[in-house]
Scaffold this active site. Structure first.
Site, PDB file in Angstrom:
ATOM      1  N   GLY A  10     -42.073  27.724  64.163  1.00 23.18           N
ATOM      2  CA  GLY A  10     -42.914  26.704  63.541  1.00 23.18           C
ATOM      3  C   GLY A  10     -44.394  26.919  63.751  1.00 23.18           C
ATOM      4  O   GLY A  10     -45.228  26.227  63.178  1.00 23.18           O
ATOM      5  N   ILE A  44     -41.698  28.782  56.599  1.00 28.08           N
ATOM      6  CA  ILE A  44     -40.714  29.018  57.649  1.00 28.08           C
ATOM      7  C   ILE A  44     -41.182  30.184  58.513  1.00 28.08           C
ATOM      8  O   ILE A  44     -41.704  31.176  57.989  1.00 28.08           O
ATOM      9  CB  ILE A  44     -39.359  29.398  57.015  1.00 28.08           C
ATOM     10  CG1 ILE A  44     -38.895  28.289  56.071  1.00 28.08           C
ATOM     11  CG2 ILE A  44     -38.315  29.716  58.075  1.00 28.08           C
ATOM     12  CD1 ILE A  44     -37.974  28.789  54.996  1.00 28.08           C
ATOM     13  N   CYS A  45     -40.955  30.069  59.828  1.00 29.53           N
ATOM     14  CA  CYS A  45     -41.171  31.210  60.727  1.00 29.53           C
ATOM     15  C   CYS A  45     -40.136  31.118  61.841  1.00 29.53           C
ATOM     16  O   CYS A  45     -39.107  30.470  61.686  1.00 29.53           O
ATOM     17  CB  CYS A  45     -42.603  31.248  61.257  1.00 29.53           C
ATOM     18  SG  CYS A  45     -43.007  29.935  62.417  1.00 29.53           S
ATOM     19  N   ARG A  46     -40.379  31.761  62.940  1.00 33.96           N
ATOM     20  CA  ARG A  46     -39.404  31.767  64.038  1.00 33.96           C
ATOM     21  C   ARG A  46     -39.328  30.407  64.727  1.00 33.96           C
ATOM     22  O   ARG A  46     -38.258  29.887  64.979  1.00 33.96           O
ATOM     23  CB  ARG A  46     -39.772  32.867  65.045  1.00 33.96           C
ATOM     24  CG  ARG A  46     -38.829  32.961  66.222  1.00 33.96           C
ATOM     25  CD  ARG A  46     -39.225  34.127  67.148  1.00 33.96           C
ATOM     26  NE  ARG A  46     -38.580  33.960  68.442  1.00 33.96           N
ATOM     27  CZ  ARG A  46     -39.092  33.279  69.452  1.00 33.96           C
ATOM     28  NH1 ARG A  46     -40.270  32.704  69.346  1.00 33.96           N
ATOM     29  NH2 ARG A  46     -38.429  33.186  70.596  1.00 33.96           N
ATOM     30  N   MET A  70     -36.734  29.102  62.524  1.00 30.84           N
ATOM     31  CA  MET A  70     -35.381  29.656  62.464  1.00 30.84           C
ATOM     32  C   MET A  70     -34.633  29.493  63.787  1.00 30.84           C
ATOM     33  O   MET A  70     -33.411  29.518  63.806  1.00 30.84           O
ATOM     34  CB  MET A  70     -35.421  31.127  62.033  1.00 30.84           C
ATOM     35  CG  MET A  70     -35.844  31.329  60.585  1.00 30.84           C
ATOM     36  SD  MET A  70     -34.827  30.451  59.368  1.00 30.84           S
ATOM     37  CE  MET A  70     -33.302  31.397  59.462  1.00 30.84           C
TER      38      MET A  70
END
Length: 105
Positions: A70, A66-68, A95
């Site tokens: 993708g 997971i990141c901000r 996210m």
């Protein structure tokens, strides 16, 4: 040719979490981003620290990165695929697209 990991939507992540709350989630954002809000149970391993902390990832289990948005999580999947990891997933949209529960530190 397969890229070695799966792209997964936020809806698919929510569905998998409802069936297996212990699924391995790795958040590769920076600590300040993680503190603002993260998926409950997600372990923080910022992308720049990943090479030094790969031993914290259970290779025998599926993992969702997971990141901000993708992008960084895709880089994590790419890096670990090169090292021979399998069962990797990149949460597309990150996210920014997540509508499920969040925890804050």
């Amino acid at each position: 040719m397969s890229k070695g990991w799966q792209d997964i939507t936020t809806e698919q992540v929510e569905s998998r979490l409802s069936k297996d709350p212990g699924i391995q989630l790795i958040d590769v954002r920076n600590p300040d981003e993680y503190e603002v809000g993260h998926i409950p149970g997600a372990k923080l391993i910022p992308l720049p620290e990943l090479p030094a902390r790969i031993n914290e990832i259970d290779q025998s289990r599926e993992v969702i990165f997971i990141c901000r948005s993708g992008n960084r999580s895709g880089k994590a999947c790419e890096y670990l695929t090169q090292l021979g990891f399998a069962n990797l997933n990149n949460m597309v949209g990150g996210m920014l697209a997540w509508t499920g529960k969040q925890e804050r530190n």
